[in-house]
Design an enzyme around this catalytic site. Structure first.
Site, mmCIF file in Angstrom:
data_model
loop_
_atom_site.group_PDB
_atom_site.id
_atom_site.type_symbol
_atom_site.label_atom_id
_atom_site.label_comp_id
_atom_site.label_asym_id
_atom_site.label_seq_id
_atom_site.Cartn_x
_atom_site.Cartn_y
_atom_site.Cartn_z
ATOM 1 C CB ALA A 12 -0.945 0.008 1.208
ATOM 2 C CB THR A 16 0.895 -0.113 -8.225
ATOM 3 O OG1 THR A 16 1.556 0.178 -9.465
ATOM 4 C CG2 THR A 16 -0.322 -0.981 -8.485
ATOM 5 C CE LYS A 126 4.691 -7.950 -13.178
ATOM 6 N NZ LYS A 126 4.197 -7.330 -11.957
#
Lengths: 332, 332
Positions: A12, A16, A126
């Site tokens: 957070a 992003t 990813k």
């Protein structure tokens, strides 16, 4: 998903993640908590978030699985905006999310549209996580956002937009004609908030965008809006490929130097976006992505022109500078 | 794709390829040719196909790219039913197909629905090819067929179906309740013929099936139809997992022994199908597959019951026995 979702967000305090946090809070329809690793628990940025009444869950990603499962317990939607160097560490989160019964796992995607493997180092990593998700049959959504407006405009000769640029440059890659998906960093969150409340996006890939612009088009818009003539530099496709090869070779020889990774993935982007032309709607659709604009026609993202008008007006913000998000100062 | 397609099929003398060849010819709407490697050009099975007036293109897969591109020139649809030990060799075909302008590449899938990586060796290798296809932006269709009827029934105590079984056994894995997609080998071709003539399947994954049956259900049907009581043997999930681990360890120690690969992937199947429960519609849909039965509701595939009635009537055929396909004898 009519009932109120409990959302846990990792990352957070990043760019992003920050965009996502603000949008989730603003939406008002989620119970939002953040997850931080022990090393970050005492950071001022985390304290600031906690001081806004947001619950903070702390766990190491290498913790025993039972501890991670406990950290994720009661969570409907888990969103990972983990840093680019820690992607593979999400494996333990995927396993814990499955065990904890998480109903939607949003792994750290949030980049340009690119092939599953073999082109971009970050995308390759990813993919390892996406495959682990699929092996465990964990409900998921992959959200890619193209490239940010904030990184997509050239330097002006007057220097008046330098204040908001991380790395001023005015290079056009190849012939500059490759169409390129763009999203304002501040719209990443609003898109994510819509996507995670939508059953149609479950177990799907989806891309967000406000504009599809080539480098030539961006330079033309910037010249028109600023009234300045940009001194265009050109880097040929071959030069881009040589840089990628050099970065890959460097990294192979010195795998443990963080700058080697950064150099590699910073060179991957222009190769994928401009030489290969991956970051565009037609390729996203070929890969099976949904188009967020088709799903949410009522949402009007910030256009590149509107974004650049703010920059010209001195209201821009340099990404990764630690400054609060533009337009969000009042909230903090 | 209204115009007549020129289709080139690799692996036409195999079980899957044979089913595809017969169906493409029977459909009457394709110009069908086959591709063989030099080592197979003189095989009687290839000669038989050539004698039916089907053009044979010969090329080594390790040939210089220009030669492979020439071999694939003028082809609209390329179908690979390559053998399980040669999957990775399809890389050169993918590159040549892109250069030759092939409009649809059907890589060798044709197995059960399973995770992209990490569960089945064969699937892992197929994934390498799918990723190469996506890197090259080659139009494709992945077609998986579940498990064949021909391999899916148990031995009867009387021995009267042994003649058609490759490896007689009557083992139930785990609790025998995992639903399992089944297709008759003879229907692989008719499904493929429909799929490659259909724009809806371009750049998609699709699965075929006639029945979704668990081992318990199959054993019950077989007992009911035969009037015999099967002596069920049980292999626990743990035993299946131990076999997979042993096979994987064997193969890692002796990577060059073909039997090691065979042992590995023969043990992978029950683990994936029955312990994990991968080979079923819900998981296929989770992975993004289309359902061939939804696309072609008018096509009635051979049911498991109809198939087994043929076997009981002595009209079955042992796969991989060199015998002509059942029901196709008259064509040869």
């Amino acid at each position: 998903m009519a009932e109120r979702q409990r959302v846990l967000l990792l990352g957070a305090t990043g760019e992003t993640g920050g965009s996502i946090l603000e949008a989730l809070l603003e939406a008002g329809q989620f119970d939002v908590e953040i997850m931080v690793r022990p090393r970050s628990a005492e950071k001022p940025a985390v304290k600031q978030i906690a001081n806004r009444g947001i619950k903070v869950r702390v766990s190491d990603l290498a913790a025993p699985e039972a501890q991670l499962v406990a950290t994720l317990s009661g969570i409907d939607t888990f969103i990972s905006a983990i840093g680019a160097d820690d992607l593979i560490q999400q494996k333990s989160l995927v396993r814990a999310a499955k065990a904890a019964g998480v109903k939607r796992f949003v792994p750290c995607a949030f980049i340009t549209v690119a092939p599953p493997t073999g082109v971009m180092l970050l995308r390759d990593e990813k993919e390892v996580i996406y495959n682990e998700i699929k092996r465990l049959v964990l409900p998921y959504t992959v959200i890619d956002v193209g490239f940010w407006h904030q990184f997509s405009y050239p330097r002006l000769p007057s220097g008046r937009v330098d204040y908001a640029m991380m790395m001023p440059n005015s290079t056009i890659h190849g012939d500059g004609s490759a169409p390129n998906l763009l999203t304002d960093l501040r719209d990443v969150g609003p898109f994510v908030a819509r996507i995670i409340a939508d059953d149609r996006t479950l177990n799907k890939y989806i891309y967000t965008w406000s504009d599809v612009l080539s480098e030539n088009e961006i330079f033309n818009i910037v010249e028109e809006m600023s009234g300045e003539k940009i001194e265009r530099e050109y880097e040929s496709a071959q030069e881009v490929e040589q840089k990628v090869a050099a970065a890959a070779s460097n990294l192979a020889q010195n795998p443990d130097i963080p700058m080697g990774r950064l150099q590699r993935y910073v060179t991957d982007y222009p190769y994928s976006k401009y030489v290969r032309g991956d970051n565009q709607p037609s390729y996203a659709k070929y890969l099976g992505y949904l188009d967020a604009r088709e799903l949410y026609p009522g949402f009007k993202p910030i256009s590149f022109r509107d974004f650049f008008a703010e920059v010209l007006a001195g209201k821009g913000r340099k990404p990764y500078s630690g400054a609060p998000p533009a337009g969000k100062v009042a909230d903090l």
